[in-house]
Structure formats: C-alpha cells, structure tokens
Write an enzyme that holds these catalytic residues in place. Structure first.
Site, PDB file in Angstrom:
ATOM      1  CE  LYS A  17       0.652   1.333   4.364  1.00  0.00           C
ATOM      2  NZ  LYS A  17       1.414   2.580   5.039  1.00  0.00           N
ATOM      3  N   GLY A 105       9.495  -0.382   4.854  1.00  0.00           N
ATOM      4  CA  GLY A 105       9.944   0.037   4.200  1.00  0.00           C
ATOM      5  C   GLY A 105       8.524   1.341   4.443  1.00  0.00           C
ATOM      6  CG  MET A 107       5.959   0.845   0.585  1.00  0.00           C
ATOM      7  SD  MET A 107       6.144   0.331  -1.034  1.00  0.00           S
ATOM      8  CE  MET A 107       4.759   0.524  -1.848  1.00  0.00           C
ATOM      9  CB  ALA A 112       0.775  -7.688   3.019  1.00  0.00           C
ATOM     10  CG  ASP A 144      -0.996   0.086   8.137  1.00  0.00           C
ATOM     11  OD1 ASP A 144      -1.702   0.692   8.174  1.00  0.00           O
ATOM     12  OD2 ASP A 144       0.308   0.351   7.969  1.00  0.00           O
TER      13      ASP A 144
HETATM   14  O1  C5P Z   1      -0.778  -1.182  14.364  1.00  0.00           O
HETATM   15  P1  C5P Z   1       0.245  -1.910  15.142  1.00  0.00           P
HETATM   16  O2  C5P Z   1       1.338  -2.352  15.130  1.00  0.00           O
HETATM   17  O3  C5P Z   1       1.037  -1.712  13.239  1.00  0.00           O
HETATM   18  O4  C5P Z   1       1.385   0.313  15.049  1.00  0.00           O
HETATM   19  C1  C5P Z   1       3.123  -0.217  14.608  1.00  0.00           C
HETATM   20  C2  C5P Z   1       3.399   0.728  16.125  1.00  0.00           C
HETATM   21  O5  C5P Z   1       3.185   2.573  15.241  1.00  0.00           O
HETATM   22  C3  C5P Z   1       2.848   1.036  17.434  1.00  0.00           C
HETATM   23  O6  C5P Z   1       2.752   0.270  18.450  1.00  0.00           O
HETATM   24  C4  C5P Z   1       2.860   3.170  17.487  1.00  0.00           C
HETATM   25  O7  C5P Z   1       3.798   2.689  17.522  1.00  0.00           O
HETATM   26  C5  C5P Z   1       2.550   3.419  16.068  1.00  0.00           C
HETATM   27  N1  C5P Z   1       1.176   3.826  15.737  1.00  0.00           N
HETATM   28  C6  C5P Z   1       0.442   4.537  16.545  1.00  0.00           C
HETATM   29  N2  C5P Z   1      -0.918   4.956  15.590  1.00  0.00           N
HETATM   30  C7  C5P Z   1      -1.521   4.522  14.893  1.00  0.00           C
HETATM   31  C8  C5P Z   1      -1.190   3.207  14.193  1.00  0.00           C
HETATM   32  C9  C5P Z   1       0.736   2.817  14.629  1.00  0.00           C
HETATM   33  O8  C5P Z   1       1.445   5.751  16.793  1.00  0.00           O
HETATM   34  N3  C5P Z   1      -2.381   4.949  14.366  1.00  0.00           N
END
Ligand code: C5P
Length: 304
Positions: A17, A105, A107, A112, A144
């Site tokens: 993405k 990266g 993406m 995914a 994501d």
């Molecule tokens: O949701 P995910 O595990 O991909 O998020 C990884 C990190 O990115 C989270 O631990 C947080 O530090 C940050 N994040 C955030 N706000 C979001 C998505 C991600 O602060 N909406």
C-alpha cells in the site's frame, strides 16, 4: 473459495500500500494516534503459501528474505495462531512468504503477510469465518492489516483499522524508491510526537481534494493533494531521503512523498513512460537501493 486438494497448500497473493493522505492526530492514552489514512493498494505483491505441517514454522524467499523474522514475532505466524485459537485448532502449518514488498519500508509488507496468512489458513482449515470475523482478527494484529485484506482504496480511521471503502476511477502510475535499511514505525511516530510537542495537533480528517482526485481518476489533482504528516518525522530521522524526493521530482514526477512511515519514497507519475524514466533516473542517482514501478489500485488479498 476452494480449499484446494486435500493435503495441498493454499497460496494467497497480497498487495503493498501507499498512503494518498496520512493525517495524524495527537497521541492517544493507549499510545496510538488517531488517523485519517487514505490507503491505496499498489501492485507490488507478496505471495504467502500455507501447507499442513508437524508444527508452525515460517520461511521466506526473495531479495530481502534475510530481513524478515522467522520466529513467533512474524505477523503471519501470529495471524495463524490467532485464527487457530479462535477455532480451537492447532496452528500446525508451514507458512512460506515469497517476498517482493520492501521490508520495513512503510508499504505495509508485514501487515500484508499477516492478512494473506490469515486468509490462507482460513481457506485451508475451512473455518467458515465471515469477512467481518477475519477483519476483526486483522485489526487485532495491526492497524494496517485490515486494509491489506480489503485492498483497492479505503479511508482508515481510528488507528487506521476502521475502513470505509472509497470510490476510485482509472489507474494511477507510481514509482517507489526503496531505501537502504528500514525505519521503525514506532520510532517515526515518536519523532512525530517530538516535533509536534507543545503545538496544537488538529484532529485528523480526510481531505475532500484527495477523495475527489481518487473518485475522478485525476492524477494531476491527486499530485497536488498528496500529504503525509509523518514525512517530516521520517526526514528528521533520515535526512538523506530529501535527496531521493528531489531526484524523483527532477525526473518528472507529478508529486513525491514518503510512503507511510518510510523510508520508501513514492512518486506519482503521469503514465507508464514517465514511470520507467523516473525509475531509471532514481536508480542511477545512487540515492536509493532499487526503484519499482507499480499501478494502483490493486485488489486485496486473494487466493490464487
Ligand atoms: O498497529 P501497528 O502494530 O502496525 O503499529 C505499530 C506502531 O506504530 C504502534 O506500536 C505505534 O507506536 C505506532 N502507531 C501509532 N498510531 C497508529 C498506528 C501505529 O502510534 N495509528
């Protein structure tokens, strides 16, 4: 959806993405940030194959395979464990990731693979899960991950996991410059917090201009509307990305933006010819490790 021959594996193809808009709010009490995240799936794909096995294991192939964790922290393995737990099944599968999406990266490559492994295991085990049940597991795995399942174009709100499909017309041409090394998503959000400390961070909102550009298939209008609130933070951590952005613009891109939390940089271009030219010039400039051409929108995770 077919589970394939008994004993055989199931393969799911899943796209990368880019964010046409990434509007980031102030940090929430849970540490996440509220977003208005205009996701666009692009045609760079990983393929995830799950096969019945003695025990859960993960393997990975592709140029960046060495960068992918193969233990229980791998998001694809966590997806298999989460689905199995929900259905009282033992997650005994071999998950093979044929990786083409840049690693760390910006993406959503790891997301995914999680969405793909979830769909592949669901198909293999014939659990009969509904789409909403799969989306709920995706949301638990990462912000994501739901979008990787859905693909196309969508607005993500909350921490990005609450999706509203967006109408999109035509095809957008992109070039992606893959940087050396990755960037940690939490580190980039942390840098965003540092840079915005003491300022009044507005509540995130999707821009009408971005949505209209997607709806009408107008690349020129999308170029003007592309924004990423994490770009300043990514550039603060990796200042040399400014050189990559500048090379892409002087190579004729309509717009240049950091992809998500970076360090991949994304260039919207007018057509296939412009894409090849920008990719060649980016690669020759020495400001990136590789340059990839891709079209958007791309379909979400699907069994092949
Ligand atoms: O949701 P995910 O595990 O991909 O998020 C990884 C990190 O990115 C989270 O631990 C947080 O530090 C940050 N994040 C955030 N706000 C979001 C998505 C991600 O602060 N909406």
């Amino acid at each position: 959806m077919s589970a394939g021959r008994p004993g055989s594996g199931v393969t799911v193809r899943v796209p990368a993405k880019v964010n046409a808009q990434l509007s980031v709010g102030a940090p929430r009490p849970d540490g996440f940030h509220d977003l208005a995240n205009v996701f666009l799936a692009v045609g760079l794909y990983d393929e995830v194959t799950v096969t019945p096995a003695e025990t859960l294991r993960v393997t990975c192939s592709g140029p960046d395979a060495g960068l992918v964790p193969l233990d229980g922290t791998n998001l694809a393995a966590r997806a298999a464990v989460a689905l199995a737990a929900r259905h009282g099944i033992s997650p005994d599968v071999h998950i093979h990731i044929a990786k083409d999406i840049p690693v760390a990266g910006g993406m959503a490559g790891g997301s995914a693979d999680a969405a793909a492994a979830l769909l592949a295991c669901d198909t293999l085990w014939a659990t009969g899960s509904t789409r909403d049940e799969l989306l709920a597991i995706c949301a638990e795995l990462g912000s994501d991950v739901p979008f990787s399942l859905v693909g196309g174009a969508a607005l993500g709100t909350g921490r990005g996991e609450r999706l509203t499909p967006l109408p999109i017309r035509g095809t957008f041409h992109w070039v992606f410059a893959v940087a050396d090394g990755g960037l940690s998503t939490p580190a980039v959000y942390g840098e965003f917090d540092r840079l915005t400390a003491g300022t009044d961070v507005p509540a995130p909102a999707a821009g009408e201009d971005v949505l209209r550009a997607l709806r009408t298939g107008d690349a020129g209008a999308l170029a003007v509307a592309l924004t990423n609130d994490l770009q300043a933070a990514a550039l603060s951590l990796r200042p040399e990305l400014a050189d990559t952005l500048a090379v892409g613009m002087s190579a004729g891109a309509l717009a240049a933006v950091v992809s998500g939390s970076g360090p991949t940089t994304a260039f919207l271009v007018a057509d296939r010819w412009s894409a090849e030219k920008a990719a060649d010039e980016l690669l020759m400039s020495g400001t990136c490790r590789s340059a990839r051409v891709a079209l958007a929108p791309a379909p979400g995770a699907s069994v092949v």
